[in-house]
Design an enzyme around this catalytic site. Sequence first.
Site, mmCIF file in Angstrom:
data_model
loop_
_atom_site.group_PDB
_atom_site.id
_atom_site.type_symbol
_atom_site.label_atom_id
_atom_site.label_comp_id
_atom_site.label_asym_id
_atom_site.label_seq_id
_atom_site.Cartn_x
_atom_site.Cartn_y
_atom_site.Cartn_z
ATOM 1 N N HIS A 89 5.383 7.086 6.412
ATOM 2 C CA HIS A 89 5.019 6.481 5.127
ATOM 3 C C HIS A 89 4.440 7.558 4.216
ATOM 4 O O HIS A 89 4.294 8.704 4.628
ATOM 5 C CB HIS A 89 4.028 5.329 5.346
ATOM 6 C CG HIS A 89 2.739 5.795 5.931
ATOM 7 N ND1 HIS A 89 2.478 5.751 7.283
ATOM 8 C CD2 HIS A 89 1.632 6.353 5.368
ATOM 9 C CE1 HIS A 89 1.281 6.245 7.520
ATOM 10 N NE2 HIS A 89 0.737 6.628 6.377
ATOM 11 N N HIS B 290 3.232 10.984 6.087
ATOM 12 C CA HIS B 290 2.607 10.806 7.400
ATOM 13 C C HIS B 290 3.640 10.269 8.385
ATOM 14 O O HIS B 290 4.176 9.178 8.179
ATOM 15 C CB HIS B 290 1.427 9.821 7.315
ATOM 16 C CG HIS B 290 0.229 10.404 6.654
ATOM 17 N ND1 HIS B 290 -0.829 9.643 6.196
ATOM 18 C CD2 HIS B 290 -0.093 11.703 6.400
ATOM 19 C CE1 HIS B 290 -1.743 10.452 5.678
ATOM 20 N NE2 HIS B 290 -1.321 11.693 5.774
ATOM 21 N N HIS C 194 1.767 8.870 0.759
ATOM 22 C CA HIS C 194 0.576 8.737 -0.092
ATOM 23 C C HIS C 194 0.820 9.563 -1.352
ATOM 24 O O HIS C 194 1.526 10.577 -1.317
ATOM 25 C CB HIS C 194 -0.674 9.262 0.625
ATOM 26 C CG HIS C 194 -1.007 8.503 1.877
ATOM 27 N ND1 HIS C 194 -1.863 7.421 1.886
ATOM 28 C CD2 HIS C 194 -0.595 8.660 3.156
ATOM 29 C CE1 HIS C 194 -1.967 6.955 3.130
ATOM 30 N NE2 HIS C 194 -1.196 7.682 3.918
ATOM 31 N N THR D 134 -6.406 6.856 7.716
ATOM 32 C CA THR D 134 -6.947 7.055 6.365
ATOM 33 C C THR D 134 -6.959 5.752 5.579
ATOM 34 O O THR D 134 -7.240 5.763 4.382
ATOM 35 C CB THR D 134 -6.147 8.122 5.583
ATOM 36 O OG1 THR D 134 -4.827 7.615 5.328
ATOM 37 C CG2 THR D 134 -6.072 9.428 6.358
ATOM 38 N N THR D 135 -6.632 4.644 6.244
ATOM 39 C CA THR D 135 -6.680 3.325 5.622
ATOM 40 C C THR D 135 -7.506 2.412 6.528
ATOM 41 O O THR D 135 -7.654 2.690 7.724
ATOM 42 C CB THR D 135 -5.266 2.738 5.464
ATOM 43 O OG1 THR D 135 -4.616 2.735 6.744
ATOM 44 C CG2 THR D 135 -4.445 3.562 4.488
ATOM 45 N N HIS E 240 0.825 -1.211 0.000
ATOM 46 C CA HIS E 240 0.000 0.000 0.000
ATOM 47 C C HIS E 240 0.859 1.260 0.000
ATOM 48 O O HIS E 240 0.417 2.324 -0.431
ATOM 49 C CB HIS E 240 -0.892 0.052 1.245
ATOM 50 C CG HIS E 240 -1.793 -1.117 1.411
ATOM 51 N ND1 HIS E 240 -2.737 -1.469 0.468
ATOM 52 C CD2 HIS E 240 -1.913 -2.026 2.418
ATOM 53 C CE1 HIS E 240 -3.395 -2.537 0.891
ATOM 54 N NE2 HIS E 240 -2.919 -2.904 2.056
HETATM 55 ZN ZN LIG Z 1 -1.071 7.583 5.978
#
Ligand SMILES: [Zn+2]
Length: 253
Positions: A116, A135, A118, A201-202, A89
């Site tokens: 991580h 993030h 996005h 957000t996941t 992801h």
């Molecule tokens: Zn995130």
Amino acid sequence: MTRRSALVALALLAVAGCGGSVAAHEPHWDYDAEGPDHWADLDRGYATCRAGHAQSPIALDSPAEIHPADHIEVDYRPIPSVNLLNNGHTIQASVPADSGNAIVVDGTRFTLTQFHFHLPSEHTVDGGETAMELHLVHTATSGRLAVLAVLLSVDSDPTPLSRVLTASPDHPGRTGTVTAVDPREFLPIDLAQFRYQGSLTTPPCTEGVEWTVFRHSAPVSIADVDSYRALFPHSNRPTQPRYGRPVVLAGPN
Ligand SMILES: [Zn+2]
């Protein structure tokens, strides 16, 4: 839920983080056919993704309620070594628990556990998205999470994130290592920040997350964005309804 099972759940949550590592039993989810509109249908444990009223990301707009003194404190320092994981992801960098990196939110210290990415950004500021979003995920001893978000705008030159992004493992499950990482270099110069209460957000979209999103972006090189897009063509959840949640714009600038 018993106190013990609650603690276990919090521990698992801390591991999963926001776009965190993939647990073996985790139901499959993605940003395409099984994307954000369908996450709640994939598993009962993902119900909050649809039913929650404090979801992230959100659209952030100036002017917000302005409380200059309510900014969080950032206590960052160099990390000798971080482990990178392509978890299917995102690229996630695990930060050793004893690195000494933390933020202080309303008097509570949250330790940096991982960061991580996005693509493109998840939050928007004044209606605009940026190329990527970083993030930095922190955990308090209680298990509560606080995420520091940095919107990343394209720049022509290499940036402090280049050493991390160019070391990104190119297949799910692969790992890597980057030494001498200084997270202070990842932050924008102007530390004005939006603060609000939100969620992961996941999946499982768990709420109760302290969000701090810098108003101004930091740079990411166009070459690094292109390389990251080749691994993860898009990995952003759309902005979610605010449902009347307050958003505060805090100093220190
Ligand atoms: Zn995130």
